[in-house]
Design a protein around this motif. Sequence first.
Motif, PDB file in Angstrom:
ATOM      1  N   UNK A 228     -15.100   1.402  42.536  1.00  0.00           N
ATOM      2  CA  UNK A 228     -15.136   0.203  41.697  1.00  0.00           C
ATOM      3  C   UNK A 228     -14.105  -0.819  42.180  1.00  0.00           C
ATOM      4  N   UNK A 229     -12.911  -0.332  42.508  1.00  0.00           N
ATOM      5  CA  UNK A 229     -11.848  -1.246  42.948  1.00  0.00           C
ATOM      6  C   UNK A 229     -12.206  -1.903  44.270  1.00  0.00           C
ATOM      7  N   UNK A 230     -12.633  -1.114  45.247  1.00  0.00           N
ATOM      8  CA  UNK A 230     -12.946  -1.655  46.572  1.00  0.00           C
ATOM      9  C   UNK A 230     -14.173  -2.566  46.520  1.00  0.00           C
ATOM     10  N   UNK A 231     -15.209  -2.149  45.799  1.00  0.00           N
ATOM     11  CA  UNK A 231     -16.423  -2.956  45.695  1.00  0.00           C
ATOM     12  C   UNK A 231     -16.150  -4.305  45.058  1.00  0.00           C
ATOM     13  N   UNK A 232     -15.365  -4.309  43.990  1.00  0.00           N
ATOM     14  CA  UNK A 232     -15.034  -5.566  43.314  1.00  0.00           C
ATOM     15  C   UNK A 232     -14.140  -6.437  44.180  1.00  0.00           C
ATOM     16  N   UNK A 233     -13.199  -5.818  44.911  1.00  0.00           N
ATOM     17  CA  UNK A 233     -12.312  -6.604  45.781  1.00  0.00           C
ATOM     18  C   UNK A 233     -13.096  -7.263  46.916  1.00  0.00           C
ATOM     19  N   UNK A 234     -14.090  -6.558  47.458  1.00  0.00           N
ATOM     20  CA  UNK A 234     -14.925  -7.143  48.514  1.00  0.00           C
ATOM     21  C   UNK A 234     -15.702  -8.346  47.984  1.00  0.00           C
ATOM     22  N   UNK A 235     -16.171  -8.251  46.734  1.00  0.00           N
ATOM     23  CA  UNK A 235     -16.867  -9.386  46.122  1.00  0.00           C
ATOM     24  C   UNK A 235     -15.911 -10.569  45.967  1.00  0.00           C
ATOM     25  N   UNK A 236     -14.674 -10.277  45.589  1.00  0.00           N
ATOM     26  CA  UNK A 236     -13.676 -11.333  45.462  1.00  0.00           C
ATOM     27  C   UNK A 236     -13.347 -11.987  46.791  1.00  0.00           C
ATOM     28  N   UNK A 237     -13.212 -11.167  47.851  1.00  0.00           N
ATOM     29  CA  UNK A 237     -12.920 -11.709  49.182  1.00  0.00           C
ATOM     30  C   UNK A 237     -14.073 -12.579  49.663  1.00  0.00           C
ATOM     31  N   UNK A 238     -15.313 -12.116  49.426  1.00  0.00           N
ATOM     32  CA  UNK A 238     -16.484 -12.903  49.815  1.00  0.00           C
ATOM     33  C   UNK A 238     -16.474 -14.252  49.109  1.00  0.00           C
ATOM     34  N   UNK A 239     -16.174 -14.235  47.816  1.00  0.00           N
ATOM     35  CA  UNK A 239     -16.136 -15.483  47.064  1.00  0.00           C
ATOM     36  C   UNK A 239     -15.051 -16.418  47.597  1.00  0.00           C
ATOM     37  N   UNK A 240     -13.882 -15.857  47.907  1.00  0.00           N
ATOM     38  CA  UNK A 240     -12.796 -16.679  48.448  1.00  0.00           C
ATOM     39  C   UNK A 240     -13.179 -17.283  49.794  1.00  0.00           C
ATOM     40  N   UNK A 241     -13.817 -16.500  50.669  1.00  0.00           N
ATOM     41  CA  UNK A 241     -14.214 -17.011  51.979  1.00  0.00           C
ATOM     42  C   UNK A 241     -15.229 -18.145  51.843  1.00  0.00           C
ATOM     43  N   UNK A 242     -16.164 -17.998  50.897  1.00  0.00           N
ATOM     44  CA  UNK A 242     -17.136 -19.071  50.659  1.00  0.00           C
ATOM     45  C   UNK A 242     -16.422 -20.319  50.170  1.00  0.00           C
TER      46      UNK A 242
END
Length: 432
Positions: A228-242
């Motif tokens: 849950x932690x890693x999956x959510x963090x990857x979503x956050x990183x993707x959003x930041x990169x966009x």
Amino acid sequence: MSLSLIIKREFNAKVRNKSFIVMTFLSPILFVAMGALVGYLASVNGDEVEKIALYDPAGVFTKDFKSDKKTAFTDLSKLPLDKAKKEAAENYEGLIFVPNVADSKELVNKVEYISNDSPSMELVDKIEDVVNDNLTKQNLVKANIDYKAIDAAKTKAEVKLSKFSGEKSFKWFNYLKVFIGFGFGYLIMMFIIIYGNMVMRSVIEEKTNRIIEIIISSVKPFKLMMGKIIGTSLAGILQFLIWAVLGGILLTVAMGFFGLKMGAASAVSPDMIAAGTSKTEEMQVYITEILTLPWATMLLSFLIFFIGGFFLYSSIYASIGAAVDSETDSQQFLLPIILPLMLGVYVGFFTVMNDPHGTVATVFSMIPLTSPIVMMMRLPFGVPLWQIALSMAILFATFFGVVWFAAKIYRIGILMYGKKPTYKEIYKWLKY
């Protein structure tokens, strides 16, 4: 069920959410629109002229209160005091009342500003400056000192800033560094709070729907929490990169609209600075200075500190979600999480601005609960690489330690229902 499947499930659940998609592409536009709105409102407010009445029957300060673009002074001293007050109350922002006294020295503490509304600090400072300057000149005259000669002898020094390498800098650039560092630190804090709450809500939802009982039968609680932690963090990183890509596009469009240049073509000659610059050239100087910041170090550090800070706090969020049955029950445990984040913002803002390399700023940039925010605020001022590396190492080492404790709480709390946990009971779970 493997860890990769859990990560994929959590990542897809976040990025396919309609609100996630909308806010990912809408947020940069909203930020730009909000900045434009603030700038417009500031310009509108700056065009307003404040009408101030003056009642000075002795004419001590009448010539000193001069109207400008922001303030218009009107002398009502010929009217009776009562009528002057009534006129000022109806048609002016306020009334400057200068009593008629025998000795002007008494005016030091007797000048009043009468208004139903609280005056701006700028106006109060302006009134005090006029009174101080006038009375100071009178004192000099009485002492047979030529105040005009003193005024003519005054100088206004301007200290030039430069580095040992010979690069020039500007005084205002330090404020810009504080603003940029504060922006990065604040972003990390908001990411941690927003995505940490996502992790907690996801755990509470699965626990409430009893889905967790099925999932636990095929995966260990620790793997589930980390997924849950890693999956959510990857979503956050993707959003930041966009956001970074969209922000870069918007910045490029804005710079093209205002006729600005980037890179080598943006260099501003010393002669231009010395001779004075136009609005566009002045903005070009700002852009040139901004581009000299260590952006590669700041962006890479932002990514690492975001991941480390998010992992650290999300493990705590996940354990809280496992311990409670509803978001309402979680409120009592959230304050200890928010406090270090707020402390990092305040410490970073008030200490980094004055002394970015001082003891307080350096220590708090090493403490793992505050380092993601404070270190990001220090980076625009230049931080030794060994301090950045040490801060990151302490942050991730602390994360592994916290995960061990959080996993023990998560393992017990995930299957606990119908009972509001207390700090004492959670402490007992750590011993199981």
